[in-house]
Every structure is written in C-alpha cells, then in structure tokens.
Design a protein around this motif. Structure first.
Motif, PDB file in Angstrom:
ATOM      1  N   ILE A  63       0.838  -1.205   0.000  1.00 48.14           N
ATOM      2  CA  ILE A  63       0.000   0.000   0.000  1.00 48.14           C
ATOM      3  C   ILE A  63       0.872   1.253   0.000  1.00 48.14           C
ATOM      4  CG2 ILE A  63      -1.605   1.360   1.416  1.00 48.14           C
ATOM      5  CD1 ILE A  63      -2.945  -1.319   2.175  1.00 48.14           C
ATOM      6  N   ALA A  64       1.955   1.209   0.779  1.00 53.91           N
ATOM      7  CA  ALA A  64       2.859   2.363   0.868  1.00 53.91           C
ATOM      8  C   ALA A  64       3.728   2.524  -0.368  1.00 53.91           C
ATOM      9  CB  ALA A  64       3.741   2.229   2.102  1.00 53.91           C
ATOM     10  N   GLY A  65       3.722   1.527  -1.264  1.00 54.26           N
ATOM     11  CA  GLY A  65       4.539   1.604  -2.465  1.00 54.26           C
ATOM     12  C   GLY A  65       5.984   1.242  -2.219  1.00 54.26           C
ATOM     13  N   TYR A  66       6.241   0.535  -1.124  1.00 53.76           N
ATOM     14  CA  TYR A  66       7.610   0.149  -0.783  1.00 53.76           C
ATOM     15  C   TYR A  66       7.871  -1.284  -1.227  1.00 53.76           C
ATOM     16  CZ  TYR A  66      11.656  -1.266   1.959  1.00 53.76           C
ATOM     17  OH  TYR A  66      12.875  -1.747   2.342  1.00 53.76           O
ATOM     18  N   ALA A  67       8.903  -1.460  -2.008  1.00 52.72           N
ATOM     19  CA  ALA A  67       9.350  -2.791  -2.404  1.00 52.72           C
ATOM     20  C   ALA A  67      10.754  -2.960  -1.861  1.00 52.72           C
ATOM     21  CB  ALA A  67       9.328  -2.945  -3.912  1.00 52.72           C
ATOM     22  N   PRO A  68      10.941  -3.833  -0.861  1.00 52.58           N
ATOM     23  CA  PRO A  68      12.278  -3.991  -0.298  1.00 52.58           C
ATOM     24  C   PRO A  68      13.262  -4.461  -1.350  1.00 52.58           C
ATOM     25  CG  PRO A  68      10.793  -5.684   0.550  1.00 52.58           C
ATOM     26  CD  PRO A  68       9.985  -4.749  -0.291  1.00 52.58           C
ATOM     27  N   PRO A  69      14.497  -3.992  -1.274  1.00 56.41           N
ATOM     28  CA  PRO A  69      15.489  -4.423  -2.262  1.00 56.41           C
ATOM     29  C   PRO A  69      15.744  -5.920  -2.135  1.00 56.41           C
ATOM     30  CG  PRO A  69      16.520  -3.133  -0.530  1.00 56.41           C
ATOM     31  CD  PRO A  69      15.044  -3.083  -0.296  1.00 56.41           C
ATOM     32  N   VAL A  70      15.884  -6.559  -3.266  1.00 51.17           N
ATOM     33  CA  VAL A  70      16.158  -7.990  -3.305  1.00 51.17           C
ATOM     34  C   VAL A  70      17.607  -8.169  -3.720  1.00 51.17           C
ATOM     35  CG1 VAL A  70      15.534 -10.169  -4.399  1.00 51.17           C
ATOM     36  CG2 VAL A  70      13.771  -8.456  -3.963  1.00 51.17           C
ATOM     37  N   SER A  71      18.306  -9.007  -2.989  1.00 54.36           N
ATOM     38  CA  SER A  71      19.682  -9.295  -3.387  1.00 54.36           C
ATOM     39  C   SER A  71      19.852 -10.802  -3.511  1.00 54.36           C
ATOM     40  CB  SER A  71      20.676  -8.720  -2.384  1.00 54.36           C
ATOM     41  OG  SER A  71      20.507  -9.347  -1.135  1.00 54.36           O
ATOM     42  N   TYR A  72      20.759 -11.186  -4.357  1.00 55.78           N
ATOM     43  CA  TYR A  72      21.015 -12.593  -4.623  1.00 55.78           C
ATOM     44  C   TYR A  72      22.489 -12.880  -4.373  1.00 55.78           C
ATOM     45  CZ  TYR A  72      16.527 -12.204  -6.930  1.00 55.78           C
ATOM     46  OH  TYR A  72      15.210 -11.967  -7.188  1.00 55.78           O
ATOM     47  N   ALA A  73      22.753 -14.064  -3.837  1.00 58.03           N
ATOM     48  CA  ALA A  73      24.133 -14.465  -3.589  1.00 58.03           C
ATOM     49  C   ALA A  73      24.897 -14.625  -4.898  1.00 58.03           C
ATOM     50  CB  ALA A  73      24.166 -15.777  -2.796  1.00 58.03           C
ATOM     51  N   PRO A  96      25.802 -13.348  -8.457  1.00 58.40           N
ATOM     52  CA  PRO A  96      25.742 -12.122  -9.258  1.00 58.40           C
ATOM     53  C   PRO A  96      25.067 -12.325 -10.612  1.00 58.40           C
ATOM     54  CG  PRO A  96      27.984 -12.506  -8.460  1.00 58.40           C
ATOM     55  CD  PRO A  96      27.174 -13.704  -8.088  1.00 58.40           C
ATOM     56  N   ALA A  97      25.171 -13.519 -11.170  1.00 58.37           N
ATOM     57  CA  ALA A  97      24.530 -13.787 -12.454  1.00 58.37           C
ATOM     58  C   ALA A  97      23.016 -13.744 -12.318  1.00 58.37           C
ATOM     59  CB  ALA A  97      24.975 -15.143 -13.005  1.00 58.37           C
ATOM     60  N   GLN A  98      22.484 -14.251 -11.206  1.00 57.50           N
ATOM     61  CA  GLN A  98      21.036 -14.197 -10.994  1.00 57.50           C
ATOM     62  C   GLN A  98      20.586 -12.756 -10.790  1.00 57.50           C
ATOM     63  OE1 GLN A  98      19.510 -16.694  -7.866  1.00 57.50           O
ATOM     64  NE2 GLN A  98      17.408 -16.166  -8.325  1.00 57.50           N
ATOM     65  N   GLU A  99      21.392 -11.998 -10.083  1.00 53.58           N
ATOM     66  CA  GLU A  99      21.092 -10.577  -9.891  1.00 53.58           C
ATOM     67  C   GLU A  99      21.034  -9.868 -11.249  1.00 53.58           C
ATOM     68  OE1 GLU A  99      21.017  -7.045  -7.230  1.00 53.58           O
ATOM     69  OE2 GLU A  99      21.728  -8.954  -6.485  1.00 53.58           O
ATOM     70  N   ALA A 100      22.010 -10.133 -12.112  1.00 57.41           N
ATOM     71  CA  ALA A 100      22.046  -9.517 -13.440  1.00 57.41           C
ATOM     72  C   ALA A 100      20.837  -9.937 -14.262  1.00 57.41           C
ATOM     73  CB  ALA A 100      23.336  -9.899 -14.165  1.00 57.41           C
ATOM     74  N   LEU A 101      20.494 -11.206 -14.206  1.00 56.18           N
ATOM     75  CA  LEU A 101      19.346 -11.705 -14.961  1.00 56.18           C
ATOM     76  C   LEU A 101      18.066 -11.001 -14.526  1.00 56.18           C
ATOM     77  CD1 LEU A 101      18.411 -13.733 -17.089  1.00 56.18           C
ATOM     78  CD2 LEU A 101      18.113 -15.398 -15.258  1.00 56.18           C
ATOM     79  N   ASN A 102      17.910 -10.794 -13.238  1.00 55.77           N
ATOM     80  CA  ASN A 102      16.726 -10.092 -12.747  1.00 55.77           C
ATOM     81  C   ASN A 102      16.721  -8.625 -13.168  1.00 55.77           C
ATOM     82  OD1 ASN A 102      14.906 -11.840 -11.056  1.00 55.77           O
ATOM     83  ND2 ASN A 102      16.897 -12.410 -10.282  1.00 55.77           N
ATOM     84  N   ARG A 103      17.884  -7.993 -13.204  1.00 55.46           N
ATOM     85  CA  ARG A 103      17.949  -6.605 -13.685  1.00 55.46           C
ATOM     86  C   ARG A 103      17.571  -6.530 -15.154  1.00 55.46           C
ATOM     87  NH1 ARG A 103      22.716  -6.297 -10.724  1.00 55.46           N
ATOM     88  NH2 ARG A 103      23.942  -6.316 -12.629  1.00 55.46           N
ATOM     89  N   TYR A 104      18.049  -7.492 -15.954  1.00 56.90           N
ATOM     90  CA  TYR A 104      17.665  -7.517 -17.371  1.00 56.90           C
ATOM     91  C   TYR A 104      16.151  -7.658 -17.504  1.00 56.90           C
ATOM     92  CZ  TYR A 104      22.620  -8.361 -18.450  1.00 56.90           C
ATOM     93  OH  TYR A 104      23.984  -8.261 -18.550  1.00 56.90           O
ATOM     94  N   TYR A 105      15.586  -8.569 -16.753  1.00 54.39           N
ATOM     95  CA  TYR A 105      14.138  -8.814 -16.806  1.00 54.39           C
ATOM     96  C   TYR A 105      13.363  -7.532 -16.480  1.00 54.39           C
ATOM     97  CZ  TYR A 105       9.567 -10.837 -15.805  1.00 54.39           C
ATOM     98  OH  TYR A 105       8.227 -11.108 -15.808  1.00 54.39           O
ATOM     99  N   GLU A 106      13.791  -6.832 -15.424  1.00 55.67           N
ATOM    100  CA  GLU A 106      13.095  -5.618 -15.000  1.00 55.67           C
ATOM    101  C   GLU A 106      13.174  -4.509 -16.042  1.00 55.67           C
ATOM    102  OE1 GLU A 106      14.855  -4.788 -11.233  1.00 55.67           O
ATOM    103  OE2 GLU A 106      13.780  -6.430 -10.244  1.00 55.67           O
TER     104      GLU A 106
END
Length: 127
Positions: free
Chosen positions: A59-69, A71-81
């Motif tokens: 409701i507040a519009g807050y999405a907690p930051p997600v981090s992944y152990a 780095p390739a998964q983190e990059a893949l999620n950034r590409y997706y977004e």
C-alpha cells in the motif's frame, strides 16, 4: 511516499464504496485516503491491507530491495526488470527451454529418482 491504495483496490476488483463499506467508513473518507488528502493511520493501513489481501508495504509503495548471492542471478533479474512484456516473455521462454536440457539443468535438493518435467508442471518418478 506515493500510496498504491487505488491501484491495489482496482486490481482486487473493488470500488471505493466496497472498501468504505468493508471498513465501516464513509466513501468520502476512503476517497480522501486514495487522493492522499488525509494520511492513513497504521491501523487504517492494516485494515485496508487485510481487505485487499496485501501488505502495508505494498500500500505504501515500498518494495524492499532484493539481493542474490549469485551475481549472475542478480544480473538476470535486472535484465528482466528493464524489458517490456515481449522481452520478458522471450526471456522466460528461453529459460524454460534451457531448463529442459540435462546439460543446463540443476535439480537442487531433489532425490535422484524424482525429476521435474521440462514444462515445470509435474513431478515424475524415474526408474
């Protein structure tokens, strides 16, 4: 803070009157919350979250930051977004195709005699 109350309510298929009735308040009062003319108390935000089946953070519009152990998964999620819906569909389809290949698939914490089908929609016993 930009409240997401209106969007979440609409996704739930509820009208302002539905929300007001469920909360036991006037429609005008509820509308003033959506327009951010009046701030919600924590209790009011909680009551809305219960009705809308979401979190107060949503409701507040807050999405907690997600981090992944990994780095390739983190990059893949950034590409997706960064992609539009067509790009996202293509990326998911590519991952789905790759997940069916024994050369690229890892089945974590699963007994050797059980596998997930390439479509990821059923579990099979393997002899």
């Amino acid at each position: 803070m930009k409240l997401q109350l209106r969007g979440i309510r609409k996704m739930a298929g509820l009208s302002q009157q539905d929300m007001a009735d469920a909360l036991g308040i006037k429609k005008r009062t509820y509308g003033s919350w959506e327009r951010e003319e009046v701030s919600l108390t924590l209790k009011q935000a909680y009551d809305c979250a219960v009705i809308l089946n979401c979190s107060i953070d949503a409701i507040a519009g807050y999405a907690p930051p997600v981090s992944y152990a990994d780095p390739a998964q983190e990059a893949l999620n950034r590409y997706y977004e960064c992609m539009n819906s067509q790009g996202r569909d293509a990326l998911v389809q590519s991952a789905k195709l790759m997940s069916g290949s024994p050369d690229t698939r890892v089945e974590k914490n699963r007994p050797e005699h059980v596998r997930v089908s390439a479509a990821l929609d059923r579990v099979e016993e393997v002899a």
